[in-house]
Design an enzyme around this catalytic site. Sequence first.
Site, mmCIF file in Angstrom:
data_model
loop_
_atom_site.group_PDB
_atom_site.id
_atom_site.type_symbol
_atom_site.label_atom_id
_atom_site.label_comp_id
_atom_site.label_asym_id
_atom_site.label_seq_id
_atom_site.Cartn_x
_atom_site.Cartn_y
_atom_site.Cartn_z
ATOM 1 N N GLY A 153 0.850 -1.191 0.000
ATOM 2 C CA GLY A 153 0.000 0.000 0.000
ATOM 3 C C GLY A 153 0.885 1.241 0.000
ATOM 4 O O GLY A 153 1.918 1.265 0.665
ATOM 5 N N GLY A 189 -1.547 8.620 3.980
ATOM 6 C CA GLY A 189 -2.484 9.159 4.971
ATOM 7 C C GLY A 189 -2.712 10.656 4.793
ATOM 8 O O GLY A 189 -2.261 11.255 3.811
ATOM 9 N N TYR A 197 -3.789 9.737 -4.080
ATOM 10 C CA TYR A 197 -2.759 9.578 -3.034
ATOM 11 C C TYR A 197 -1.548 10.493 -3.250
ATOM 12 O O TYR A 197 -0.735 10.668 -2.335
ATOM 13 C CB TYR A 197 -2.215 8.138 -2.977
ATOM 14 C CG TYR A 197 -3.207 7.046 -2.677
ATOM 15 C CD1 TYR A 197 -4.487 7.319 -2.223
ATOM 16 C CD2 TYR A 197 -2.839 5.710 -2.849
ATOM 17 C CE1 TYR A 197 -5.388 6.290 -1.973
ATOM 18 C CE2 TYR A 197 -3.730 4.685 -2.586
ATOM 19 C CZ TYR A 197 -4.997 4.983 -2.153
ATOM 20 O OH TYR A 197 -5.865 3.960 -1.914
ATOM 21 N N LYS A 243 -5.796 4.083 -9.420
ATOM 22 C CA LYS A 243 -7.250 4.274 -9.345
ATOM 23 C C LYS A 243 -7.688 5.617 -9.909
ATOM 24 O O LYS A 243 -6.987 6.626 -9.744
ATOM 25 C CB LYS A 243 -7.718 4.178 -7.876
ATOM 26 C CG LYS A 243 -7.190 2.946 -7.157
ATOM 27 C CD LYS A 243 -7.709 2.794 -5.740
ATOM 28 C CE LYS A 243 -6.889 1.770 -4.981
ATOM 29 N NZ LYS A 243 -5.703 2.327 -4.309
ATOM 30 N N HIS A 261 -12.153 4.159 -8.138
ATOM 31 C CA HIS A 261 -11.873 4.256 -6.692
ATOM 32 C C HIS A 261 -13.157 4.176 -5.853
ATOM 33 O O HIS A 261 -13.181 3.571 -4.794
ATOM 34 C CB HIS A 261 -11.132 5.574 -6.415
ATOM 35 C CG HIS A 261 -10.255 5.549 -5.213
ATOM 36 N ND1 HIS A 261 -9.059 6.215 -5.145
ATOM 37 C CD2 HIS A 261 -10.391 4.957 -4.005
ATOM 38 C CE1 HIS A 261 -8.501 6.017 -3.962
ATOM 39 N NE2 HIS A 261 -9.295 5.254 -3.248
ATOM 40 N N LYS A 300 0.503 -1.214 4.167
ATOM 41 C CA LYS A 300 1.392 -0.076 3.893
ATOM 42 C C LYS A 300 2.467 -0.038 4.971
ATOM 43 O O LYS A 300 2.161 -0.112 6.172
ATOM 44 C CB LYS A 300 0.583 1.233 3.899
ATOM 45 C CG LYS A 300 1.437 2.501 3.825
ATOM 46 C CD LYS A 300 1.684 3.098 5.194
ATOM 47 C CE LYS A 300 2.732 4.177 5.205
ATOM 48 N NZ LYS A 300 3.108 4.581 6.579
ATOM 49 N N SER A 301 3.711 0.070 4.560
ATOM 50 C CA SER A 301 4.768 0.382 5.517
ATOM 51 C C SER A 301 5.869 1.125 4.783
ATOM 52 O O SER A 301 6.161 0.848 3.625
ATOM 53 C CB SER A 301 5.342 -0.880 6.157
ATOM 54 O OG SER A 301 6.312 -0.490 7.124
ATOM 55 N N ASN A 327 8.733 1.372 6.589
ATOM 56 C CA ASN A 327 9.814 0.971 7.495
ATOM 57 C C ASN A 327 10.386 -0.363 7.009
ATOM 58 O O ASN A 327 9.641 -1.327 6.813
ATOM 59 C CB ASN A 327 9.198 0.845 8.899
ATOM 60 C CG ASN A 327 10.137 0.225 9.901
ATOM 61 O OD1 ASN A 327 10.358 -0.980 9.877
ATOM 62 N ND2 ASN A 327 10.672 1.047 10.771
#
Length: 349
Positions: A43, A47, A82, A111, A144, A283-284, A286
């Site tokens: 992802g 945010g 996004y 999307k 979307h 989603k990451s 890290n």
Amino acid sequence: MAGNGCSSLFGLLSVMALSGIMCVEVPKLKLNNGKLMPAIALGTYLGFDQGGVVKSVNKQLANVVMNAIDIGYRHFDTAAIYETEEEVGEGIRKKIEEGAITRDDVFVTTKLWNTQHKREQVPLALKQSLNKMGLNYVDLYLMHWPIGLNDDYTFSDVDFMETWRGLEDVQKSGLAKSIGVSNFNLDQLRRLIKEASIKPVAIQVEVHPQMIQSEIIEYAKSESMVVMGYSPFGSLVMRYGMQFPGPKIDEPILVEIASKYNKTTPQVVLRWQVDRNVVPLPKSTNLKRLKENIDIFDFKLEQYEIEKINQFHNNVRYTLPSFWQNHPYYPFEKIDNPQDNPFLNKRKQ
Ligand SMILES: NC(=O)c1ccc[n+]([C@@H]2O[C@H](COP(=O)([O-])OP(=O)(O)OC[C@H]3O[C@@H](n4cnc5c(N)ncnc54)[C@H](OP(=O)(O)O)[C@@H]3O)[C@@H](O)[C@H]2O)c1
């Protein structure tokens, strides 16, 4: 199973082993048009905060995408809204230029945004996305939302079937290899399938232990469609800077299952999705968690463990745009008190 490009890195294996990089071969699911989709996607929505959509700084996301490719991610989920398409494309292109992968090795999903729902707008919107990514085609183009909006965000009366004709156009012209939808409810999906000339290959919806989506999963299976699950960790992680009610990372039922397989509870929740035929989209940004999240293909949950996790279901959504709830194609249950909507109001537990 076809190689996914990890094998083209095998010449570098000794270097990778020395630097501690693993490359996981992710299984692929066959779509109803014969194409293959990797069973997990990264992802890439960062945010939002007071300033709006959170943007990548100093090419952080492009670097994340490159690291993700090194460790085996072959599927990336982005969207026009996004504002991450540029760096997703940049990371992929750099890895292609390095010779680590070919374009065929990666599956890119993006999307269409709600303000471009007229049939003739769809190819233009996808071309804009492709220009940002520096790619010639996407593997999957999703509508979307079923909700059409005007430029000023007032409701437009464009029927989502008109929009779908535009998605069919971009598949026919080769700009998208496959097409699908996101945030449609079951009735909307049924209508789409009945009236479509090209059947959607996938539906992307919110899936986590509190929103298990059994009906959509069952229906999608009966139509040979793949379900892609967004916000896969649900209440295990912080959202909008807060911890919401629901199972946490140290939830005893999840900890018990995780200990049995020598995995973490986030890995168990991702595997629960895979075992329910859902493609999770964790989603990451890290590196440690990127590795953790893809390391889920060497174990399998038992049916009773899946059912234990299903029992957390209580119909809690984290994406609940009730400001659209009077739109004729709003897909979710309406709420009486928008002031209770965690999507809009930051609530402390
Ligand atoms: N179609 C739609 O309408 C829609 C809506 C929402 C989302 N999506 C898609 O779904 C993707 C994922 O959804 P999401 O971002 O809402 O939620 P998510 O993936 O469930 O959660 C992301 C959060 O979990 C943390 N995290 C990741 N791996 C972890 C681990 N192993 N242990 C503990 N924490 C971990 C991340 O922090 P770190 O980054 O610091 O690791 C981040 O704060 C989005 O990026 C987007 O691509 C689609």
